[in-house]
Design a protein around this motif. Sequence first.
Motif, PDB file in Angstrom:
ATOM      1  N   ASP A 136       4.698   1.538 -16.520  1.00 23.11           N
ATOM      2  CA  ASP A 136       4.991   0.372 -15.681  1.00 23.11           C
ATOM      3  C   ASP A 136       5.720   0.746 -14.390  1.00 23.11           C
ATOM      4  OD1 ASP A 136       3.784  -1.325 -17.515  1.00 23.11           O
ATOM      5  OD2 ASP A 136       5.669  -1.729 -18.572  1.00 23.11           O
ATOM      6  N   ASP A 137       6.379   1.900 -14.386  1.00 26.04           N
ATOM      7  CA  ASP A 137       7.087   2.337 -13.179  1.00 26.04           C
ATOM      8  C   ASP A 137       6.140   2.624 -12.016  1.00 26.04           C
ATOM      9  OD1 ASP A 137       9.956   2.324 -13.620  1.00 26.04           O
ATOM     10  OD2 ASP A 137       9.589   3.847 -15.149  1.00 26.04           O
ATOM     11  N   PHE A 138       4.904   2.998 -12.300  1.00 28.19           N
ATOM     12  CA  PHE A 138       3.955   3.238 -11.211  1.00 28.19           C
ATOM     13  C   PHE A 138       3.761   1.968 -10.382  1.00 28.19           C
ATOM     14  CE2 PHE A 138       2.596   6.565 -14.251  1.00 28.19           C
ATOM     15  CZ  PHE A 138       2.757   7.674 -13.441  1.00 28.19           C
ATOM     16  N   SER A 139       3.576   0.841 -11.055  1.00 30.16           N
ATOM     17  CA  SER A 139       3.397  -0.437 -10.344  1.00 30.16           C
ATOM     18  C   SER A 139       4.674  -0.841  -9.620  1.00 30.16           C
ATOM     19  CB  SER A 139       2.981  -1.544 -11.316  1.00 30.16           C
ATOM     20  OG  SER A 139       1.720  -1.249 -11.850  1.00 30.16           O
ATOM     21  N   ARG A 140       5.818  -0.651 -10.278  1.00 29.23           N
ATOM     22  CA  ARG A 140       7.094  -0.991  -9.625  1.00 29.23           C
ATOM     23  C   ARG A 140       7.304  -0.125  -8.376  1.00 29.23           C
ATOM     24  NH1 ARG A 140       8.700  -2.145 -15.107  1.00 29.23           N
ATOM     25  NH2 ARG A 140       9.211   0.021 -15.560  1.00 29.23           N
ATOM     26  N   LEU A 141       6.978   1.159  -8.484  1.00 22.00           N
ATOM     27  CA  LEU A 141       7.109   2.059  -7.338  1.00 22.00           C
ATOM     28  C   LEU A 141       6.178   1.626  -6.208  1.00 22.00           C
ATOM     29  CD1 LEU A 141       8.141   4.616  -5.936  1.00 22.00           C
ATOM     30  CD2 LEU A 141       6.460   5.925  -7.274  1.00 22.00           C
ATOM     31  N   ALA A 142       4.938   1.332  -6.527  1.00 24.36           N
ATOM     32  CA  ALA A 142       3.991   0.889  -5.497  1.00 24.36           C
ATOM     33  C   ALA A 142       4.488  -0.382  -4.816  1.00 24.36           C
ATOM     34  CB  ALA A 142       2.610   0.655  -6.108  1.00 24.36           C
ATOM     35  N   ASP A 143       4.989  -1.326  -5.588  1.00 26.03           N
ATOM     36  CA  ASP A 143       5.518  -2.562  -4.999  1.00 26.03           C
ATOM     37  C   ASP A 143       6.695  -2.271  -4.076  1.00 26.03           C
ATOM     38  OD1 ASP A 143       3.626  -4.107  -6.294  1.00 26.03           O
ATOM     39  OD2 ASP A 143       4.963  -4.692  -7.945  1.00 26.03           O
ATOM     40  N   GLN A 144       7.586  -1.386  -4.485  1.00 25.81           N
ATOM     41  CA  GLN A 144       8.737  -1.062  -3.651  1.00 25.81           C
ATOM     42  C   GLN A 144       8.298  -0.367  -2.362  1.00 25.81           C
ATOM     43  OE1 GLN A 144      11.731   1.492  -5.440  1.00 25.81           O
ATOM     44  NE2 GLN A 144      13.298   0.765  -4.012  1.00 25.81           N
ATOM     45  N   LEU A 145       7.316   0.503  -2.461  1.00 32.85           N
ATOM     46  CA  LEU A 145       6.863   1.248  -1.278  1.00 32.85           C
ATOM     47  C   LEU A 145       6.191   0.354  -0.245  1.00 32.85           C
ATOM     48  CD1 LEU A 145       5.531   4.496  -2.981  1.00 32.85           C
ATOM     49  CD2 LEU A 145       7.653   4.214  -1.663  1.00 32.85           C
ATOM     50  N   LYS A 146       5.670  -0.785  -0.669  1.00 34.56           N
ATOM     51  CA  LYS A 146       5.032  -1.717   0.263  1.00 34.56           C
ATOM     52  C   LYS A 146       6.019  -2.289   1.271  1.00 34.56           C
ATOM     53  CE  LYS A 146       1.476  -3.099  -2.995  1.00 34.56           C
ATOM     54  NZ  LYS A 146       1.081  -4.102  -3.994  1.00 34.56           N
ATOM     55  N   SER A 147       7.300  -2.308   0.914  1.00 41.13           N
ATOM     56  CA  SER A 147       8.273  -2.971   1.782  1.00 41.13           C
ATOM     57  C   SER A 147       9.305  -2.031   2.410  1.00 41.13           C
ATOM     58  CB  SER A 147       8.997  -4.063   0.985  1.00 41.13           C
ATOM     59  OG  SER A 147       9.739  -3.469  -0.071  1.00 41.13           O
ATOM     60  N   ILE A 148       9.129  -0.709   2.277  1.00 37.12           N
ATOM     61  CA  ILE A 148      10.142   0.189   2.860  1.00 37.12           C
ATOM     62  C   ILE A 148       9.962   0.284   4.373  1.00 37.12           C
ATOM     63  CG2 ILE A 148      10.403   1.501   0.725  1.00 37.12           C
ATOM     64  CD1 ILE A 148       8.819   3.803   2.097  1.00 37.12           C
ATOM     65  N   ARG A 149      11.071   0.610   5.035  1.00 35.63           N
ATOM     66  CA  ARG A 149      11.054   0.810   6.486  1.00 35.63           C
ATOM     67  C   ARG A 149      10.663   2.233   6.843  1.00 35.63           C
ATOM     68  NH1 ARG A 149      16.808  -0.736   8.124  1.00 35.63           N
ATOM     69  NH2 ARG A 149      17.230   0.040   6.041  1.00 35.63           N
TER      70      ARG A 149
END
Length: 195
Positions: A136-149
């Motif tokens: 499940d961390d893969f999806s959480r990581l992808a979601d977080q990376l969508k919003s990084i500066r």
Amino acid sequence: MVTLFRILQRHYPQFLEVLKFQLTSRSEFERLAETKPDTLTDLEQAARFLYLQRTAFGGKVDGRTFGVSLRGARFDLSKVVPLLEDVHERLSGVIIERLSYADCIKRYDRTETLFYLDPPYWACEDYYGKDVFDADDFSRLADQLKSIRGRFLLSINDTPQIRDIFAGFDVEEVSLNYTLNGNGQKKVQELIFSN
């Protein structure tokens, strides 16, 4: 790993003394694998970690098995010392964090930041240790990376699940050869994702 880096940063000469007469042997590997790290000093913990990493098949952290190379001892201090010296020099001014990937990204995300992410391969989540990273961390990581500066590069094995999870990012396919226990090479495909 953090203890090893801290020792390389602050106690490098003493660390080399601990390693000085270390030999590669299955019995030493098994002895160190069974030794509980909390019974050792920081120097001994760092030496144990490095020895097990260098002598374990595939460099696994969990479920280690003794690896044998027909090209010579896997723990050869004459080869390890130059690597350690490079690491020691590189780490002399570095801050070492012990945070989850999510907290690390959150803390250091700036427009000038470049994150290099090397999560466990898909279906190999326990290789870095139990309960460190799960599917499940893969999806959480992808979601977080969508919003990084900042910017990121992520290297990972090529599976349909990974392609699906990271579908919104730029991807480059990379062909590699894995060395397999001295028995030749295996061609594999990896993916490099970026924003």
